[in-house]
Design a protein around this motif. Structure first.
Motif, PDB file in Angstrom:
ATOM      1  N   TYR A   1      66.841  76.173  16.526  1.00 42.24           N
ATOM      2  CA  TYR A   1      67.471  77.468  16.814  1.00 42.24           C
ATOM      3  C   TYR A   1      68.902  77.205  17.261  1.00 42.24           C
ATOM      4  O   TYR A   1      69.128  76.623  18.322  1.00 42.24           O
TER       5      TYR A   1
ATOM      6  N   GLN B   1      67.997  76.189   7.313  1.00 39.70           N
ATOM      7  CA  GLN B   1      67.567  77.578   7.179  1.00 39.70           C
ATOM      8  C   GLN B   1      68.716  78.523   7.499  1.00 39.70           C
ATOM      9  O   GLN B   1      69.523  78.247   8.394  1.00 39.70           O
TER      10      GLN B   1
ATOM     11  N   SER C   1      68.593  81.340   8.930  1.00 40.85           N
ATOM     12  CA  SER C   1      68.362  81.998  10.210  1.00 40.85           C
ATOM     13  C   SER C   1      67.732  81.003  11.177  1.00 40.85           C
ATOM     14  O   SER C   1      67.173  79.987  10.761  1.00 40.85           O
TER      15      SER C   1
ATOM     16  N   ILE D   1      64.962  79.510  13.626  1.00 42.11           N
ATOM     17  CA  ILE D   1      63.502  79.522  13.606  1.00 42.11           C
ATOM     18  C   ILE D   1      62.985  79.702  15.033  1.00 42.11           C
ATOM     19  O   ILE D   1      63.298  78.913  15.915  1.00 42.11           O
TER      20      ILE D   1
ATOM     21  N   SER E   1      61.760  84.190  11.954  1.00 41.09           N
ATOM     22  CA  SER E   1      63.170  83.885  12.197  1.00 41.09           C
ATOM     23  C   SER E   1      63.886  84.933  13.032  1.00 41.09           C
ATOM     24  O   SER E   1      63.339  85.983  13.382  1.00 41.09           O
TER      25      SER E   1
END
Length: 440
Positions: free
Chosen positions: A42, A107, A109, A111, A130
């Motif tokens: 994140y 990714q 976004s 996680i 997400s």
């Protein structure tokens, strides 16, 4: 009912530690390939306020550096406002007491949560939620150079006709947690920062061709919803497609809520209509609030055991306490707190490691749990029931080398009783391996 830290064992030392590129928010071993585990990360780009993964404790720490962060935002031209987040899913393998990085999937976004499907034959499939209200599905194929493959991502706002009613601006809403149905591989429940809990149907083949979100929230909170758990009825369902289950959720409003539901095949759904779920969800009784938490409810673990006619559920809160409740889900009466313990840090995640049943003349039992305790590190906790029916929490192991929020921990237990644990911490981006002997 409590537990004194003076009686706790000395902290365990790490066998290996490493720093990751991005802050880790969640972690889980693959049931079908037990040496592999995934880490979700994140990342907030620039200064844009607290992440949803940060609870009250994290926000308090962040506030200490608020003036510095604002100065940096001015220098870099960043403006406070909607958060811009990204992340990754890391694949690791635990080989001969060594952490081996295998693959990184970036990714778009951040996680927030990931879990493998618990159903037999589906345990190589993992879903992740997400920071932009999406649910993505992956498959892990052991032995390949890049074992984790992305299969499908569902944008919830585009899938639901009433999304604007509960999402509004989807860039402002985050999926904070989700749970698979423990026996129905095509069903999950998700929580949002808007305070809602939604059920999602993923289709028989989980291939994304007929994913449908039930349009109305099944449970609601007045603040962010942090956790959801699905527990099947302890009584056998009458039919394959006509069964009841217990849905429990926790939120930043300090509420533990639950509702008994039944999933029934819908007589209205058309076979060629992919926008409508083939199931209807019926609430068998109104939602029930359980009191007793001093702060947000961040973890819920149904034990699959009963106290009389009530179900036993363990909860965690960032008031530093772990608690055991008896919940009369399928009957009447109120939930009762049976035991609690202060673990010294916010209880963010819970996992059962070991069950020992039929102790003490067949009347007692003992469960061993792995607990992620935010700023306090990781605990290994026993919950026991005596022959006289008394319940008690006991800390039997702890790991405290993490210097920031421990949001994710997972483990493997050997046949000899050795617990191998991988644990993470958010701000210092640390991944650690350590062991604890539990005995066979």
């Amino acid at each position: 009912m409590g537990d004194s830290s003076e009686k706790w064992p000395e902290p365990v030392s790490s066998l290996q530690s490493m720093q990751l590129d991005l802050p880790p928010s969640c972690i889980e071993f693959c049931p079908s390939a037990p040496s592999y585990f995934l880490i979700g990360t994140y990342n907030l780009e620039g200064y844009e306020g607290p992440a949803a993964a940060q609870t009250a404790e994290a926000k308090e720490i962040e506030a200490q550096d608020e003036d510095i962060d604002k100065d940096e935002a001015v220098v870099t031209g960043e403006k406070e406002g909607p958060q811009n987040r990204n992340g990754s899913i890391l694949t690791f393998q635990l080989v001969a007491d060594q952490l081996v990085h295998v693959q990184t999937l970036m990714q778009p976004s951040a996680i927030l949560d990931l879990h493998f499907n618990p159903a037999p034959g589906k345990q190589d499939m993992c879903a992740a939620v997400s920071s932009t209200a999406t649910l993505a599905l992956f498959r892990l194929s052991a032995g390949e150079a890049e074992p984790l493959k992305h299969l499908k991502t569902m944008d919830m706002a585009s899938m639901c006709k009433t999304a604007e009613d509960w999402l509004g601006d989807k860039d402002e809403v985050i999926f904070t947690h989700f749970s698979w149905h423990p026996t129905k591989p095509d069903m999950v429940a998700v929580t949002t920062t808007a305070g809602y809990v939604h059920l999602i149907y993923l289709g028989r083949d989980l291939d994304g061709s007929d994913w449908v979100m039930h349009p109305e929230p099944i449970l609601t909170h007045t603040l962010e919803a942090w956790y959801v758990s699905i527990s099947p009825s302890l009584s056998p369902p009458e039919e394959e497609d006509n069964d009841s289950f217990l849905l429990l959720s926790g939120g930043d409003d300090s509420a533990l809520r639950y509702q008994v539901c039944k999933r029934t095949r819908s007589v209205h759904a058309m076979e060629d209509d992919e926008s409508e779920s083939p199931y209807t969800i019926e609430a068998l009784r109104p939602p029930v609030n359980v009191r007793g938490h001093g702060a947000g409810v961040t973890a819920i673990l149904p034990l699959g055991l009963k106290d009389g006619e009530s179900e036993l559920v363990v909860t965690g809160s960032y008031d530093d306490h772990i608690r055991l409740f008896s919940i009369p889900a399928y009957g009447f009466g109120r939930a009762v707190e049976l035991a609690e313990s202060n673990l010294g840090g916010g209880v963010w995640r819970l996992k059962i490691v070991k069950k020992e049943m039929g102790l003490l003349d067949g009347q007692g039992w003992r469960l061993t749990m792995l607990v992620s305790c935010m700023h306090a590190g990781t605990r290994v906790v026993e919950l026991s029931k005596s022959g006289a029916g008394e319940y008690e929490f006991l800390v039997i192991g702890r790991f405290e080398e993490h210097k920031s929020m421990n949001y994710g921990s997972d483990c493997q237990l050997s046949a000899e009783g050795t617990l191998a644990v991988v644990s993470t911490s958010f701000y210092d981006k640390l991944l650690c391996l350590w062991k604890l002997e539990l005995g066979a």
